[in-house]
Each structure stands twice: as C-alpha cells, then as structure tokens.
Motif scaffolding. Structure first.
Motif, PDB file in Angstrom:
ATOM      1  N   GLN A  47      27.298   4.378 -58.201  1.00 39.29           N
ATOM      2  CA  GLN A  47      28.567   4.515 -56.635  1.00 39.29           C
ATOM      3  C   GLN A  47      28.186   2.605 -56.083  1.00 39.29           C
ATOM      4  O   GLN A  47      29.051   2.131 -55.714  1.00 39.29           O
ATOM      5  CB  GLN A  47      27.644   5.763 -56.075  1.00 39.29           C
ATOM      6  CG  GLN A  47      28.087   6.675 -56.989  1.00 39.29           C
ATOM      7  CD  GLN A  47      26.858   7.512 -57.593  1.00 39.29           C
ATOM      8  OE1 GLN A  47      25.716   6.445 -58.113  1.00 39.29           O
ATOM      9  NE2 GLN A  47      26.692   8.882 -57.385  1.00 39.29           N
ATOM     10  N   ALA A  48      26.757   2.005 -55.482  1.00 36.11           N
ATOM     11  CA  ALA A  48      27.284   0.930 -55.019  1.00 36.11           C
ATOM     12  C   ALA A  48      27.718  -0.096 -55.853  1.00 36.11           C
ATOM     13  O   ALA A  48      28.375  -0.956 -55.403  1.00 36.11           O
ATOM     14  CB  ALA A  48      25.544   1.025 -55.207  1.00 36.11           C
ATOM     15  N   ALA A  49      27.181  -0.143 -57.591  1.00 36.73           N
ATOM     16  CA  ALA A  49      27.992  -1.124 -57.784  1.00 36.73           C
ATOM     17  C   ALA A  49      29.052  -1.105 -57.665  1.00 36.73           C
ATOM     18  O   ALA A  49      29.933  -1.958 -57.856  1.00 36.73           O
ATOM     19  CB  ALA A  49      27.439  -0.778 -59.579  1.00 36.73           C
ATOM     20  N   ARG A  50      29.998  -0.062 -57.419  1.00 35.85           N
ATOM     21  CA  ARG A  50      31.566   0.432 -57.765  1.00 35.85           C
ATOM     22  C   ARG A  50      31.653  -0.347 -56.147  1.00 35.85           C
ATOM     23  O   ARG A  50      32.423  -1.260 -56.473  1.00 35.85           O
ATOM     24  CB  ARG A  50      32.320   1.496 -57.798  1.00 35.85           C
ATOM     25  CG  ARG A  50      32.973   2.110 -57.183  1.00 35.85           C
ATOM     26  CD  ARG A  50      33.388   3.880 -58.027  1.00 35.85           C
ATOM     27  NE  ARG A  50      35.160   3.689 -57.723  1.00 35.85           N
ATOM     28  CZ  ARG A  50      35.670   3.939 -56.876  1.00 35.85           C
ATOM     29  NH1 ARG A  50      35.108   3.394 -55.416  1.00 35.85           N
ATOM     30  NH2 ARG A  50      37.017   4.169 -56.779  1.00 35.85           N
ATOM     31  N   THR A  51      30.615   0.238 -55.670  1.00 40.80           N
ATOM     32  CA  THR A  51      31.141  -0.380 -53.926  1.00 40.80           C
ATOM     33  C   THR A  51      31.345  -1.783 -53.862  1.00 40.80           C
ATOM     34  O   THR A  51      32.363  -3.091 -53.156  1.00 40.80           O
ATOM     35  CB  THR A  51      30.009   0.181 -52.773  1.00 40.80           C
ATOM     36  OG1 THR A  51      30.532   1.574 -52.815  1.00 40.80           O
ATOM     37  CG2 THR A  51      30.510  -0.093 -51.601  1.00 40.80           C
ATOM     38  N   PHE A  52      30.435  -2.446 -54.387  1.00 42.76           N
ATOM     39  CA  PHE A  52      30.002  -4.467 -54.341  1.00 42.76           C
ATOM     40  C   PHE A  52      31.319  -4.760 -54.844  1.00 42.76           C
ATOM     41  O   PHE A  52      31.769  -6.061 -54.570  1.00 42.76           O
ATOM     42  CB  PHE A  52      28.528  -4.393 -55.287  1.00 42.76           C
ATOM     43  CG  PHE A  52      28.958  -5.571 -55.576  1.00 42.76           C
ATOM     44  CD1 PHE A  52      28.299  -6.807 -54.655  1.00 42.76           C
ATOM     45  CD2 PHE A  52      29.496  -6.257 -56.950  1.00 42.76           C
ATOM     46  CE1 PHE A  52      28.130  -8.400 -55.482  1.00 42.76           C
ATOM     47  CE2 PHE A  52      28.756  -7.664 -56.823  1.00 42.76           C
ATOM     48  CZ  PHE A  52      28.643  -8.455 -56.114  1.00 42.76           C
ATOM     49  N   ILE A  53      31.829  -4.132 -55.763  1.00 46.18           N
ATOM     50  CA  ILE A  53      33.322  -4.707 -56.736  1.00 46.18           C
ATOM     51  C   ILE A  53      34.597  -4.702 -55.569  1.00 46.18           C
ATOM     52  O   ILE A  53      35.123  -5.543 -54.976  1.00 46.18           O
ATOM     53  CB  ILE A  53      33.043  -4.322 -58.077  1.00 46.18           C
ATOM     54  CG1 ILE A  53      31.711  -5.168 -58.932  1.00 46.18           C
ATOM     55  CG2 ILE A  53      34.679  -5.209 -59.401  1.00 46.18           C
ATOM     56  CD1 ILE A  53      31.789  -3.955 -60.511  1.00 46.18           C
ATOM     57  N   VAL A  54      34.221  -3.203 -55.478  1.00 43.06           N
ATOM     58  CA  VAL A  54      35.953  -3.441 -54.884  1.00 43.06           C
ATOM     59  C   VAL A  54      35.843  -2.907 -53.402  1.00 43.06           C
ATOM     60  O   VAL A  54      37.043  -2.458 -52.727  1.00 43.06           O
ATOM     61  CB  VAL A  54      36.846  -1.226 -55.422  1.00 43.06           C
ATOM     62  CG1 VAL A  54      36.744  -1.085 -56.645  1.00 43.06           C
ATOM     63  CG2 VAL A  54      35.490  -0.155 -54.992  1.00 43.06           C
ATOM     64  N   GLY A  55      34.531  -2.838 -53.022  1.00 39.78           N
ATOM     65  CA  GLY A  55      34.452  -3.321 -51.355  1.00 39.78           C
ATOM     66  C   GLY A  55      34.509  -1.927 -51.212  1.00 39.78           C
ATOM     67  O   GLY A  55      35.557  -1.176 -50.899  1.00 39.78           O
ATOM     68  N   GLU A  56      34.408  -1.993 -49.577  1.00 43.48           N
ATOM     69  CA  GLU A  56      34.276  -1.264 -48.407  1.00 43.48           C
ATOM     70  C   GLU A  56      34.429  -1.524 -47.751  1.00 43.48           C
ATOM     71  O   GLU A  56      33.037  -2.251 -46.861  1.00 43.48           O
ATOM     72  CB  GLU A  56      33.300  -0.027 -48.979  1.00 43.48           C
ATOM     73  CG  GLU A  56      33.184   1.255 -48.244  1.00 43.48           C
ATOM     74  CD  GLU A  56      32.296   1.889 -48.204  1.00 43.48           C
ATOM     75  OE1 GLU A  56      31.476   3.187 -47.339  1.00 43.48           O
ATOM     76  OE2 GLU A  56      31.881   2.716 -49.386  1.00 43.48           O
TER      77      GLU A  56
END
Length: 365
Positions: A47-56
């Motif tokens: 989840q954190a890796a995904r957030t790093f790439i797609v942003g939040e």
C-alpha cells in the motif's frame, strides 16, 4: 589565480539524482507511517509503495507516474512473488521511470541497474574479477567483483535490467537460474561457490515493443516473468499537464525561470498526438513521437527562447526544435512533418497555430 577560482567555485550539481534521493523525504514519511504488513525484505508495504508511485495529495505525496493504478498494483504483487516483472511498451512510455520508482519503493535503492545492449556481457550482469588479485591470489572472495545481479541477490534488493531484448540471447538466459532457483553459481570459487538470493531480491526488466525480433527472449525466460504493458497516455489534458510539469522542472535545472506558455505547450502536445496516430495525408513518422520526446522538445523551446532571444517562447519555435525529434535519420519523416505543417496546421484556429504554420520553412532540407 586559476586554482583559486576553481577552489571557490560552487560544486556542480548532479543532473538527475536517483529516485530514492529525489524523493527521500516522501519515502521516509511513508516508512514512518507504514503500519501495513510488508513482504519479506521490502522497505515499504504494498500500500505504501503504491502511494509513493501514484501519489496522495492529502498526505503530501506527489504523483510520479501517470498511468493505470491497477498496473502498479499488478507490478507490486508480481515482485512479491517468485516471478520477475517485465515492463513492455512503446519507447517513451516511462517504463524505465516506473522501474526506478518501484525499485526505490521496494528496496530503497534503484541503482542496481544493468543497461542492456549488443555489447552487454555476463560479466556486467553477474560478476567479474580483479585481475591483479586473481593473478596473485587466485579466484577468491577478495578478488571477486560483484555486478548488479550478484549484489541484488546477496543484499536482497531489486535489480533493474533495462532494454533486455537488446542483449544477445545467451546473455539474457544467464537470468534463468537466479529467477527460477534463486541461486547463482560461481564455479571458479572453491567451497562457497553458490550465492543464494536473500529475501527482497527480484528483477524488473524493460523492453520496447519496437525491439521485438532483435533478440527475442527464449520461452524458458519468458515463463519466469509476468508481462505488463505500459501504454501511452490516452487523455490530452493529462499528457499536457505532464509535459508542462516535466518541462518546467527540466528548464529550472537549466537556469530558465519559466516554461513556455500553456498555449504553446498545447500546440506542441497536439502536434505530437496527431503525428503519433498519423493520417492518410501526412502519415505516421517512424520516429517515436512519445510524451518523453514532447518534454524534450518543450525543454529545447524554453532554452532557445530564454538564452537566444531573452524572451518568451512562441509556437514557431516548436518547428525549429522539433526537426531532430521527428526526423532522426529518416528523410521521409521530415517530409511527413512538412506535410503536416502545410496541410493540417492551417486548419487549426488561433495565433499560435498561425505562428507554427509560418515557421514551416525553418525545417531543414
């Protein structure tokens, strides 16, 4: 006098630091707040890796890759298994950027990279030797010089293999055992001659669809990868926003305070999208009319306007800066671009399209 000037000059900056340095603050923040389970050996959870790439935006994490978020999910899940990840697509679709971002998120390091090419050898992939020590001591651990694959396996990190299909087939197949058995043999060493991969090790490879047939991967190696296709950006506004953001950053690094106007960039992106699809009259260039090429042209347009004229860019600057991107070494591509400017540009309305049309004679030849 010269020595004094050199010593007091500011140290030159790195043109493009790796992702883990550019976004060190975001990675540290995500790691500190990450309470989700992490796969063994990973620096962040999925989840954190995904957030790093797609942003939040609400968490102050910038969007770094423009594309389908489900692609990111599938890529991360693949790397958490015992299969490698293969990113394929047209040139300029940010496959290398995506592999860099994923490696930075998973391992905290994206620098274990192999650049594929016709001259790539197994020594550059796995390991080589310090020949002075090899002659004096023989094949010892001290004489061993680890390459990215050996380091990734022994340290439990992600290895990036760029342009894998540019490599000879026998070089590609050196990945078979590390991917299937998670082991690398070093037959020259006595005793401790097997390196077993630690948790966190995996491989991300990239390949351009235009390179298919150059050195087609063996069926055995294909079975050890999950393939994901990275498509060009479909939405015009999304691509325009990306070109503007990336060109702004590139120009800032080049000492230019502001990017070309939004109107000029709209013309640039529209030209690239038109040429990318082609039509019966102008045709589709063989050169890659990718978003990455559009960013490069926007960068050049800003440089030309600022350093040569000391003013703002106009749409006519696009023609002068675009010739090398659209034509490369193909004379017919230059003719296609000329037909586009003569036949399609006049049909567009607005002063910037008029400027583009009037600059058509700036094309060489």
């Amino acid at each position: 006098m010269t020595t004094e000037l050199v010593s007091t000059a500011a140290a030159p900056k790195v043109q493009r630091p790796p992702a883990e340095h550019r976004y060190a603050t975001e990675l540290a923040k995500l790691a500190a707040e990450d309470e989700s389970p992490r796969p063994p050996g990973w620096a962040l959870s999925l989840q954190a890796a995904r957030t790093f790439i797609v942003g939040e935006e609400s968490r102050g994490v910038s969007r770094k890759f423009v594309g389908d978020p489900s692609l990111i999910d599938r890529a991360l899940v693949t790397l958490a298994t015992n299969r490698g990840l293969m990113l394929v697509g047209e040139p300029g679709t940010a496959k290398s950027l995506l592999s860099e971002l994923i490696a930075a998120a998973v391992s905290g390091d994206s620098t274990l990279t192999i650049q594929g090419g016709a001259s790539t050898t197994e020594d550059q992939i796995a390991y080589s030797w310090n020949y002075s020590l090899l002659v004096s001591e023989g094949p010892t651990q001290r004489a061993l010089v680890p390459a990215p694959l050996l380091r990734g396996m022994s340290e439990g990190r992600v290895v990036r293999f760029e342009e894998i299909t540019r490599c000879p087939l026998e070089v590609q197949d050196s990945l078979l055992s590390p991917l299937s058995d998670r082991v690398l043999a070093i037959p020259e060493l006595e005793g401790d001659s097997m390196v077993f991969a630690r948790e966190g090790f995996n491989i991300i490879a990239t390949a351009n669809t235009r390179d298919r047939g150059v050195n087609e991967m063996s069926a055995a190696l294909k079975r050890r990868f999950n393939f994901e296709t990275v498509f060009p950006i479909a939405d015009f506004k999304t691509e325009l926003d990306l070109v503007e953001a990336e060109a702004s950053a590139a120009l800032a690094r080049s000492g230019v305070p502001a990017p070309p106007s939004r109107d000029v960039l709209e013309v640039l992106v529209r030209v690239f999208r038109d040429l990318r699809t082609g039509d019966a009259n102008s045709g589709r260039p063989q050169a890659v009319m990718s978003t990455a090429e559009a960013v490069s042209v926007a960068h050049a347009v800003g440089i030309k306007a600022w350093y040569l004229r000391g003013g703002t860019a106009v749409a006519g600057d696009i023609v002068d800066c675009m010739a090398g991107a659209a034509a490369k070494d193909n004379a017919e591509d230059l003719a296609r671009l000329r037909r586009y400017l003569e036949q399609k540009a006049p049909k567009r309305k607005g002063p910037h399209w008029e400027s583009l049309y009037q600059a058509r004679n700036l094309l060489p030849g």
